[in-house]
Write a protein that holds these residues in place. Structure first.
Motif, mmCIF file in Angstrom:
data_model
loop_
_atom_site.group_PDB
_atom_site.id
_atom_site.type_symbol
_atom_site.label_atom_id
_atom_site.label_comp_id
_atom_site.label_asym_id
_atom_site.label_seq_id
_atom_site.Cartn_x
_atom_site.Cartn_y
_atom_site.Cartn_z
ATOM 1 N N THR A 120 0.264 5.024 5.862
ATOM 2 C CA THR A 120 0.175 5.766 4.608
ATOM 3 C C THR A 120 -0.628 7.055 4.677
ATOM 4 O O THR A 120 -0.488 7.913 3.808
ATOM 5 N N ALA A 135 0.830 -1.209 0.000
ATOM 6 C CA ALA A 135 0.000 0.000 0.000
ATOM 7 C C ALA A 135 0.864 1.258 0.000
ATOM 8 O O ALA A 135 0.515 2.255 -0.649
ATOM 9 N N THR A 136 1.979 1.218 0.683
ATOM 10 C CA THR A 136 2.898 2.356 0.696
ATOM 11 C C THR A 136 3.507 2.574 -0.689
ATOM 12 O O THR A 136 3.573 3.701 -1.179
ATOM 13 N N TYR A 189 2.250 1.793 -3.556
ATOM 14 C CA TYR A 189 1.245 2.201 -4.534
ATOM 15 C C TYR A 189 0.275 3.232 -3.972
ATOM 16 O O TYR A 189 -0.846 3.377 -4.460
ATOM 17 N N LYS A 190 0.731 3.974 -3.001
ATOM 18 C CA LYS A 190 -0.108 4.987 -2.340
ATOM 19 C C LYS A 190 -0.704 5.979 -3.344
ATOM 20 O O LYS A 190 -1.880 6.335 -3.248
ATOM 21 N N ASP A 191 0.076 6.415 -4.306
ATOM 22 C CA ASP A 191 -0.420 7.390 -5.290
ATOM 23 C C ASP A 191 -1.585 6.832 -6.095
ATOM 24 O O ASP A 191 -2.525 7.560 -6.408
ATOM 25 N N ILE A 214 -2.694 0.118 7.663
ATOM 26 C CA ILE A 214 -2.432 0.819 6.393
ATOM 27 C C ILE A 214 -2.649 2.319 6.573
ATOM 28 O O ILE A 214 -1.840 3.124 6.109
ATOM 29 N N GLN A 215 -3.732 2.687 7.249
ATOM 30 C CA GLN A 215 -3.992 4.116 7.497
ATOM 31 C C GLN A 215 -2.836 4.762 8.246
ATOM 32 O O GLN A 215 -2.388 5.848 7.883
ATOM 33 N N SER A 236 -4.695 6.344 -3.642
ATOM 34 C CA SER A 236 -5.307 7.601 -3.196
ATOM 35 C C SER A 236 -6.396 8.093 -4.146
ATOM 36 O O SER A 236 -7.226 8.917 -3.758
ATOM 37 N N LEU A 283 -3.714 7.065 4.055
ATOM 38 C CA LEU A 283 -4.827 6.868 3.131
ATOM 39 C C LEU A 283 -6.141 6.766 3.905
ATOM 40 O O LEU A 283 -6.189 6.248 5.016
#
Length: 134
Positions: free
Chosen positions: A45, A19-20, A22-24, A41-42, A27, A47
């Motif tokens: 990141t 998730a970090t 592919y954060k972009d 994850i929150q 989002s 997100l």
């Protein structure tokens, strides 16, 4: 797109790293997750994630219900195939629902990467048509 993120205990760190990385991409989409996975994850990141119960407490079933109502477009479920899961019937049911409703599903990081890169390219846009017709 509506994306579910699920990870067994021994795979949570992999999901957080994924998730970090592919954060972009994430989002730009609506994210859902089982309890602890979503929280971790929150925290890592920032997100925004709608969190359900943890998997063993019904979170897998909550996501499955969304799939059955055509309200989920992609499921990334990092499973631990080497550890017995007390809620294995729920896991199997979730995977079966993805097959029944043609929801793209990754159960490991390699497949997840292919799907997320496809998501970025627009390869999963057909799900919007499916969702709108449902």
């Amino acid at each position: 797109m509506k994306i579910a993120l699920i990870a067994h205990d021994k795979k949570k760190e992999d999901m957080i790293r994924f998730a970090t990385a592919y954060k972009d991409i994430f989002s730009k989409h609506e994210l859902f997750a089982t309890g602890t996975t979503g929280l971790r994850i929150q925290e890592a990141t920032g997100l925004s994630i709608h969190r359900f119960q943890s998997g063993p407490l019904g979170g897998d079933q909550e996501i499955g219900a969304r799939i059955a109502r055509n309200e989920m477009d992609l499921v990334l479920f990092f499973r631990d195939p080497l550890t017995s899961q007390p809620h294995e019937p729920d896991v199997s049911a979730l995977i079966r629902l993805c097959d029944v409703y043609s929801i793209p599903l990754a159960t490991n990081m390699g497949t997840a990467e292919v799907l997320v890169r496809g998501l970025k390219r627009g390869d999963i846009e057909w799900r919007k048509i499916e969702r709108d017709q449902g």
